[in-house]
Design a protein around this motif. Structure first.
Motif: not given
Length: 234
Positions: A140-148
């Motif tokens: 489900p939204q939000p479905r984007r993840w950012w990894l650093i």
């Protein structure tokens, strides 16, 4: 706390640690999470009141010490609590060996990303930060993840970072969980297009090398997992 009223050490120990959520709280403490907010990150579905009660129970039985420093409260395992490590690890190994893949309803994108990030071998991370965008097609939204990812820090979040992603990962929750738990390899998932990777080849190789798999992924599994109870097939 349920009392079995038996002299057996197994029964007496079960009274302390077999209550719902208790061993998972111990798991989080063994991972180094000492503040309630950090413990709760690994237990996203636990009610705050339940977490509080379980911590108090562990404290009253001498498995946990409550520490207050500069008005910050933390919880630390005692020697008795730390001795639960092989029991918790063996339970995980047993589950990996005998139980079938997790149900779709058991998968949570935040918990999966969190679990992957905290088990990364930082010695294998690049010196320069590697920014990764993960898009879960079925979440489900939000479905984007950012990894650093870097040797200095590992950060995961849903806010777009200032730097552009060097690698973009498109997948389903089940596909990434399958790779992480060792049910399929990265190569199999990519060949089957269950996971699609976009970016420079060197960055993709670096990502796969960094993420690896769960510490339980290498556990040899039985040919026929234990059957799920009727009505628990989802």
């Amino acid at each position: 706390m349920h009392r079995y009223e038996q002299h057996c050490p197994i029964a007496r120990a079960a009274e302390v640690v077999a209550e719902s959520w208790t061993l998972l709280i111990v798991r989080e403490l063994l991972c180094g999470n000492e503040c309630r907010v950090d413990i709760a990150k690994g237990l996203p579905k636990i009610a705050p009141s339940v977490l509080g009660r379980r911590l108090r129970t562990l404290e009253s039985h001498g498995l946990v010490t409550r520490v207050v420093e500069a008005r910050e409260v933390s919880y630390r395992l005692t020697a008795a609590g730390r001795e639960l490590r092989p029991i918790v690890e063996q339970l995980g190994a047993w589950g990996q060996r005998w139980l079938d893949r997790p149900r779709l309803g058991d998968l949570d994108p935040e918990l999966l990303v969190y679990d992957i990030c905290r088990e990364i071998d930082r010695a294998r991370l690049p010196a320069d930060p590697l920014t990764v965008e993960v898009d879960f097609a079925d979440a489900p939204q939000p479905r984007r993840w950012w990894l650093i990812l870097s040797a200095a820090e590992v950060v995961a979040g849903q806010r777009h970072p200032d730097t552009a992603a060097a690698v973009r990962v498109s997948c389903t929750l089940g596909a990434l969980a399958g790779v992480w738990l060792g049910h399929v390899t990265w190569l199999q998932a990519v060949r089957d297009r269950a996971i699609m990777l976009a970016g420079e080849t060197a960055a993709i190789r670096s990502l796969i090398d960094c993420l690896g798999a769960s510490r339980f992924a290498g556990m040899a599994r039985v040919d026929e997992p234990l059957p799920r109870p009727a009505g628990d097939r989802g």
